[in-house]
Design an enzyme around this catalytic site. Sequence first.
Site, PDB file in Angstrom:
ATOM      1  N   LYS A 195       2.099  -3.578   2.113  1.00 32.45           N
ATOM      2  CA  LYS A 195       3.257  -3.706   1.220  1.00 32.45           C
ATOM      3  C   LYS A 195       4.477  -4.032   2.070  1.00 32.45           C
ATOM      4  CE  LYS A 195       4.112  -2.889  -3.277  1.00 32.45           C
ATOM      5  NZ  LYS A 195       3.234  -2.881  -4.464  1.00 32.45           N
ATOM      6  N   VAL A 205      10.769  -0.906 -19.662  1.00 33.35           N
ATOM      7  CA  VAL A 205      10.234  -2.054 -20.407  1.00 33.35           C
ATOM      8  C   VAL A 205      10.577  -3.350 -19.671  1.00 33.35           C
ATOM      9  CG1 VAL A 205       9.920  -1.113 -22.707  1.00 33.35           C
ATOM     10  CG2 VAL A 205      12.205  -1.756 -21.999  1.00 33.35           C
TER      11      VAL A 205
HETATM   12  N1  PHE Z   1       3.007  -5.678  -7.009  1.00 28.24           N
HETATM   13  C1  PHE Z   1       1.880  -5.547  -7.865  1.00 28.24           C
HETATM   14  C2  PHE Z   1       1.010  -4.366  -7.442  1.00 28.24           C
HETATM   15  O1  PHE Z   1       1.440  -3.489  -6.760  1.00 28.24           O
HETATM   16  C3  PHE Z   1       1.077  -6.811  -7.969  1.00 28.24           C
HETATM   17  C4  PHE Z   1       0.666  -7.454  -6.685  1.00 28.24           C
HETATM   18  C5  PHE Z   1      -0.461  -7.051  -6.052  1.00 28.24           C
HETATM   19  C6  PHE Z   1       1.397  -8.470  -6.130  1.00 28.24           C
HETATM   20  C7  PHE Z   1      -0.868  -7.642  -4.881  1.00 28.24           C
HETATM   21  C8  PHE Z   1       0.981  -9.040  -4.951  1.00 28.24           C
HETATM   22  C9  PHE Z   1      -0.130  -8.625  -4.315  1.00 28.24           C
HETATM   23  O2  PHE Z   1      -0.117  -4.244  -7.842  1.00 28.24           O
END
Ligand code: PHE
Length: 372
Positions: A90, A191
């Site tokens: 992340k 929302v």
């Molecule tokens: N941010 C979202 C999540 O946490 C979707 C996402 C997943 C975006 C993986 C990019 C990569 O699930």
Amino acid sequence: MEVKAVREQPKNIMDFMQVADFENVVLCQDQASGLRAVIAVHDTTLGPAAGGCRYWTYASYEDATIDAMRLARGMTYKYAAAGVNLGGGKCVVMADPARPKSEAMLRALGRYIDRLGGAYMTGEDVGTTLEDMVNLRLETPYVITLPEDWGGAGAISEMTAIGVLEAMKSSVEHALGKRSLQGLTVNVQGVGAVGGPLCSLLLDEGARVRVADIRAESLAPWRDRPGVEVVPVEEIPYLEGDVFAPCALGGVVTSENVGRLRTKIICGSANNQLWDASLETNLQERGILYAPDFIVNAGGAVFDADRLQPGGFRRARAEAKVREIGRTTREVFALAEQEKVGTFRAAELFAERRIASVGAAKGIRSRFRGEI
Ligand code: PHE
């Protein structure tokens, strides 16, 4: 050791890194563009780490780092449980989401992501859009969420909402013995990109919906909708009803407020809904069924990852995989009963067992032993 990491809040960054066994935590800074960001790579047993880029205000670098780490770890479990061959990572950018984003800052981040050589692929998250992803893509190929004309799956948040709906149906069947959401009350916190489409789906199913959001503009479309009641943000978690659906930020259930939750089910899209995982015991004691966040909210991640399949993105296949979330949720509830653990721990076990078996087959000695 990994159990401790989720039962308690980490004391500090290095402690968290070691206890939850993170691979890398990278701090990024660029004065010219004002970039301050953190990239966390939790685990790459199943494949390169992927996970969204969050753009948000944080009180300190430490807070941002811990958040990036918790979210990265969540991605490891999300992909593993959903059957996707990606690891967990992340990125968090420390900035004010209300102010316009600068291309220079995004591109500086793109260059730092590129430097990791593919160990981490980024995507959309709270505060970022597909246009931002295009700016990152100008600097690096390691962007997973992209518009369709850039080779991506396009918008994904509605797919997350579809996954939440499937998980909610399974939860309602498990806790209330009902096969439909008709006539049930669902309290939706937030929302935005996911909570909004989720409300539409819930109304289509015949549910009554209560909504709250910190942004007045997100509430506007819901004010005069039949079947929808707008309520104050501070009240939404504590209202009676069948389901509480947290669809905003994490840390919603805390030791201070767990005694005040009144629905029979918690099932929503926010990441890291439990401030710490030990709270699931309190939820169990109160007879509240917790549908584990990283199982419920995997829809967007699963949909978007389809483009990594040989032959590229196939919408029908991607959507079918999103709808499997209903079945995975039922399997996790069954595992919880079988192993006599809470639903969150069962979801962790479900994910850890897959990482352990795939890791072993790849010859990677994994820390995830899949034991209770
Ligand atoms: N941010 C979202 C999540 O946490 C979707 C996402 C997943 C975006 C993986 C990019 C990569 O699930």
